[in-house]
Design a protein around this motif. Sequence first.
Motif, PDB file in Angstrom:
ATOM      1  N   UNK A 104       0.828  -1.203   0.000  1.00 12.69           N
ATOM      2  CA  UNK A 104       0.000   0.000   0.000  1.00 12.69           C
ATOM      3  C   UNK A 104       0.865   1.256   0.000  1.00 12.69           C
ATOM      4  N   UNK A 105       1.869   1.252   0.868  1.00 11.29           N
ATOM      5  CA  UNK A 105       2.695   2.443   1.020  1.00 11.29           C
ATOM      6  C   UNK A 105       3.558   2.691  -0.215  1.00 11.29           C
ATOM      7  N   UNK A 106       4.259   1.659  -0.687  1.00 11.51           N
ATOM      8  CA  UNK A 106       5.212   1.885  -1.773  1.00 11.51           C
ATOM      9  C   UNK A 106       4.502   2.238  -3.076  1.00 11.51           C
ATOM     10  N   UNK A 107       3.364   1.612  -3.366  1.00 13.08           N
ATOM     11  CA  UNK A 107       2.655   1.932  -4.608  1.00 13.08           C
ATOM     12  C   UNK A 107       2.118   3.360  -4.560  1.00 13.08           C
ATOM     13  N   UNK A 108       1.512   3.740  -3.439  1.00 13.87           N
ATOM     14  CA  UNK A 108       0.986   5.102  -3.323  1.00 13.87           C
ATOM     15  C   UNK A 108       2.109   6.126  -3.357  1.00 13.87           C
ATOM     16  N   UNK A 109       3.213   5.821  -2.695  1.00  8.80           N
ATOM     17  CA  UNK A 109       4.382   6.709  -2.686  1.00  8.80           C
ATOM     18  C   UNK A 109       4.907   6.925  -4.106  1.00  8.80           C
ATOM     19  N   UNK A 110       5.137   5.828  -4.823  1.00  7.09           N
ATOM     20  CA  UNK A 110       5.728   5.952  -6.160  1.00  7.09           C
ATOM     21  C   UNK A 110       4.746   6.575  -7.152  1.00  7.09           C
ATOM     22  N   UNK A 111       3.461   6.277  -7.015  1.00  2.99           N
ATOM     23  CA  UNK A 111       2.490   6.897  -7.920  1.00  2.99           C
ATOM     24  C   UNK A 111       2.395   8.403  -7.662  1.00  2.99           C
ATOM     25  N   UNK A 112       2.554   8.816  -6.409  1.00  2.00           N
ATOM     26  CA  UNK A 112       2.583  10.252  -6.112  1.00  2.00           C
ATOM     27  C   UNK A 112       3.753  10.918  -6.825  1.00  2.00           C
ATOM     28  N   UNK A 113       4.890  10.227  -6.911  1.00  2.00           N
ATOM     29  CA  UNK A 113       6.014  10.750  -7.699  1.00  2.00           C
ATOM     30  C   UNK A 113       5.603  10.963  -9.156  1.00  2.00           C
ATOM     31  N   UNK A 114       4.951   9.959  -9.740  1.00  2.00           N
ATOM     32  CA  UNK A 114       4.531  10.068 -11.144  1.00  2.00           C
ATOM     33  C   UNK A 114       3.689  11.331 -11.339  1.00  2.00           C
ATOM     34  N   UNK A 115       2.691  11.508 -10.487  1.00  2.00           N
ATOM     35  CA  UNK A 115       1.731  12.608 -10.643  1.00  2.00           C
ATOM     36  C   UNK A 115       2.395  13.959 -10.410  1.00  2.00           C
ATOM     37  N   UNK A 116       3.111  14.106  -9.307  1.00  2.00           N
ATOM     38  CA  UNK A 116       3.642  15.426  -8.953  1.00  2.00           C
ATOM     39  C   UNK A 116       4.781  15.858  -9.866  1.00  2.00           C
ATOM     40  N   UNK A 117       5.675  14.942 -10.209  1.00  2.00           N
ATOM     41  CA  UNK A 117       6.817  15.348 -11.033  1.00  2.00           C
ATOM     42  C   UNK A 117       6.390  15.576 -12.475  1.00  2.00           C
ATOM     43  N   UNK A 118       5.473  14.753 -12.985  1.00  2.00           N
ATOM     44  CA  UNK A 118       4.984  15.019 -14.341  1.00  2.00           C
ATOM     45  C   UNK A 118       4.268  16.367 -14.404  1.00  2.00           C
ATOM     46  N   UNK A 119       3.497  16.692 -13.380  1.00  2.52           N
ATOM     47  CA  UNK A 119       2.814  17.987 -13.388  1.00  2.52           C
ATOM     48  C   UNK A 119       3.814  19.137 -13.310  1.00  2.52           C
ATOM     49  N   UNK A 120       4.947  18.913 -12.651  1.00  2.00           N
ATOM     50  CA  UNK A 120       5.943  19.971 -12.484  1.00  2.00           C
ATOM     51  C   UNK A 120       6.859  20.128 -13.697  1.00  2.00           C
ATOM     52  N   UNK A 121       6.675  19.313 -14.735  1.00  2.00           N
ATOM     53  CA  UNK A 121       7.565  19.388 -15.897  1.00  2.00           C
ATOM     54  C   UNK A 121       7.316  20.660 -16.700  1.00  2.00           C
ATOM     55  N   UNK A 122       8.413  21.211 -17.217  1.00  2.00           N
ATOM     56  CA  UNK A 122       8.347  22.478 -17.953  1.00  2.00           C
ATOM     57  C   UNK A 122       8.186  22.285 -19.453  1.00  2.00           C
ATOM     58  N   UNK A 123       8.562  21.129 -19.959  1.00  2.00           N
ATOM     59  CA  UNK A 123       8.460  20.847 -21.386  1.00  2.00           C
ATOM     60  C   UNK A 123       7.495  19.677 -21.580  1.00  2.00           C
ATOM     61  N   UNK A 124       7.146  19.350 -22.827  1.00  2.00           N
ATOM     62  CA  UNK A 124       6.339  18.150 -23.059  1.00  2.00           C
ATOM     63  C   UNK A 124       7.026  16.912 -22.498  1.00  2.00           C
ATOM     64  N   UNK A 125       6.247  15.918 -22.125  1.00  2.00           N
ATOM     65  CA  UNK A 125       6.767  14.728 -21.465  1.00  2.00           C
ATOM     66  C   UNK A 125       7.850  14.040 -22.279  1.00  2.00           C
ATOM     67  N   UNK A 126       7.747  14.072 -23.610  1.00  2.00           N
ATOM     68  CA  UNK A 126       8.725  13.364 -24.426  1.00  2.00           C
ATOM     69  C   UNK A 126      10.026  14.148 -24.595  1.00  2.00           C
ATOM     70  N   UNK A 127      10.123  15.342 -23.994  1.00  2.00           N
ATOM     71  CA  UNK A 127      11.364  16.134 -24.058  1.00  2.00           C
ATOM     72  C   UNK A 127      11.872  16.322 -22.629  1.00  2.00           C
ATOM     73  N   UNK A 128      12.633  15.367 -22.106  1.00  2.00           N
ATOM     74  CA  UNK A 128      13.087  15.462 -20.715  1.00  2.00           C
ATOM     75  C   UNK A 128      14.022  16.631 -20.446  1.00  2.00           C
ATOM     76  N   UNK A 129      14.865  16.997 -21.426  1.00  2.28           N
ATOM     77  CA  UNK A 129      15.800  18.094 -21.196  1.00  2.28           C
ATOM     78  C   UNK A 129      16.380  18.570 -22.519  1.00  2.28           C
TER      79      UNK A 129
END
Length: 756
Positions: A104-129
């Motif tokens: 429960x903890x690890x899946x919710x923790x890692x999925x929160x990473x997916x959501x928050x970091x993707x939302x914080x991205x400055x460019x389109x998802x396919x352009x990491x840098x």
Amino acid sequence: MLLSRPALGWNHSEIKWKSVETEHFIVHYNEGAADCAADAARIAEQSYGPITRFYNYEPSRKVHIILSDKEDVSSGETYFYLDKIEITATYMDFIFRGSTNWLENVITHEFTHIVTIQKAMKYPLRVPSLYVQVVSFEREKRPDVIIGYPNFQASYPIPGEVVPNWFAEGVAQFQSPEGRYDFWDSHRDMLLRVAVLSGGLLTLDEMGVFGKNSLGNELVYNQGFSMVRYIAERFGLDKLDELVAALSRPYRMTFYGACKSAIHMSDKELYREWKKDLESRYGVVAAGIEKSKVDGRLIAGNGFVNIYPVSDDRGGYFFLSNKGSSFLRMSLVHLKGNGKEERIAKHVTSQFSISPDGSRICYSKLTDENPYHYRLNDLFIYDMAAKKERRLTRGARAVSPAWSPDASKVACIVGCGCSRRIAIVDVSTGEMRYITELSRGTEYFGLSWGQGGILTSVLNGHSRDIALVNPANGTVERLVSTPADERDPVWDIDGGGFFYSCDRTGIFNIYHRSIGDSIDVMVTNCIGGAFTPSVSGSELVFSGYASSGYTVRAIDDWREVSRPMDSSNDDEELMRQRKEVVNTVEAFYFAKGPAAGRSMVGHDAGSSDSFSAGVESKKGSSVGASPVSRGGFDYTMIYLFPRFLIYEGKPRLGLFASSGEILGRQSFSAGGSINLDREFDANLAFEMRQFKPTFLFEFYRCRKYYSYVSEVETGESTEYYTRYDLWDVYFHTILEFGEPSLVKRNELDIRLNHGE
């Protein structure tokens, strides 16, 4: 991480993967882990709504969860650009954090990473840098040499996200008010409290990066979680989402601007206010404890982890220590009465046990001596007179041994899937017999075998209870079961009671309970914490947490310092938070019906791959999730890395592209650059890891125009303008003989090369 890599670190093509697909996730799992996969699918879907609503963001594609139960190593990793989460089924028993329900903890923790970091991205998802690069070369004097050696290289990435590590890990632990499987536990509070009171807090800059030892890295998580909680409590829950959104501005390169935008103060001001609040609160706690502090005398403290101390009854002590290591690589050491220290065994992974006559020690170690080199825990016995080690089990996945009173058997805890159970091993034959049933979600920790039976602690949602196990029939009786976390039980000398560690006051201390009248007394009263007690006569030894980490400490006469337990000192807020999370976990398991807690027999328990996850969709209807063998390959999107170069003094435009199969069985990359003179370089690589050996193909092509002056052809100085073309092809056949690391590879690379 951008290129997909194997779920287990190197080529394990023998693993047969299956998958279960839900509305928002695809769970990949190895054969035999169907029960864990079913739980993972339910947990992921239950976490999806609360997390995406709280941060107002939904991933554009289904998230892949790769669940492995092949090794006794606990981990959870998020590849947020790839929409991929990798986790192991093995429970994480981490000495710097409290108990959680692992999946429960690890899946919710890692999925929160997916959501928050993707939302914080400055460019389109396919352009990491983006990259700005400069490459120059030595000037060559010989006309037959086209270009010299590189004498300057610089590469500056313009990242697609600038989330500092403390904030990324802080929100992943905070999760969301609707869906939370983690909370601020006593271990986290202990680390932070001791750091504040000893002046050992990480600075704001230090919180932004990892690269420290295990304790330092954990403080990044710890302080990040605390500061995120501070933001939510002082400024409001909505500010977390606002901070994530503010980080996505294309022009924003630091957390400073996001702070100014969302909470109207700089990140440094936020840090100072948070630190001031901690110093005030923890100062009051320390002042209250100092009046009646009982934390024993220091025995050993080299290294930042010294745990499970046991007296040798001759003025010395055995214990586990990470002395000499920056990480949690533990050795079993013997600190003798004369002060000399002897290392008994390396790579010990859990509590050890000394035989009743003191002649042998049993311990667990992580080994890879099996056909596929999986890292598995097995039991070993060390003869102290002969100074020789004997292996007791092979592939048992066993930890936490405890000798029987007659020294003919050893009890241990055996992992299987998402649960653990207790087994007994015959010392002479190595034959193993399970005495408790394997029930999903049940975890046992630490054993002490006396005439009255086997003491252990059992996970109860997000805390542990003390239980007594009958070694003859495996019945389990709860002895201490409260909302507090009770752990590390050990029989006292006469077997009339036992010691244990408990956090009922918000701080872990050592307590003693008499079996006959169930009376508990408090033995220690620490500012840090006290764990893993053992007793020799009237002397109590334990592991105490202080500014230097876990140390070995001793109290000469525990009865002299013990006092009646005062329930008025209980931390009611901690118990309330823990109970909320426990109720959430229990509701999850009970909602699955009678099959949820069914018993499974044998190591192949749960190997049936027939199930229906029965998760709930957003509309409330049941979404069937049946396992399938996926014959094809799920590739990630193609990721692009634009480049601007100054190459040999000339500007170039370039691009690098990569993609990979989600399970790491195939990957490819391509790239190149070109200038206005049509000079260019191009490369292509393709790797196949679904077989053994690994096959790799590489292609390189470049063009360069150059001039030189020669008198050979005409007898006069003539300048020649020449076009130089090169192509090169490599075919690799790679045989791996061990898991690769950053500093070592154990492999044979057979290479065929041709170029013109």
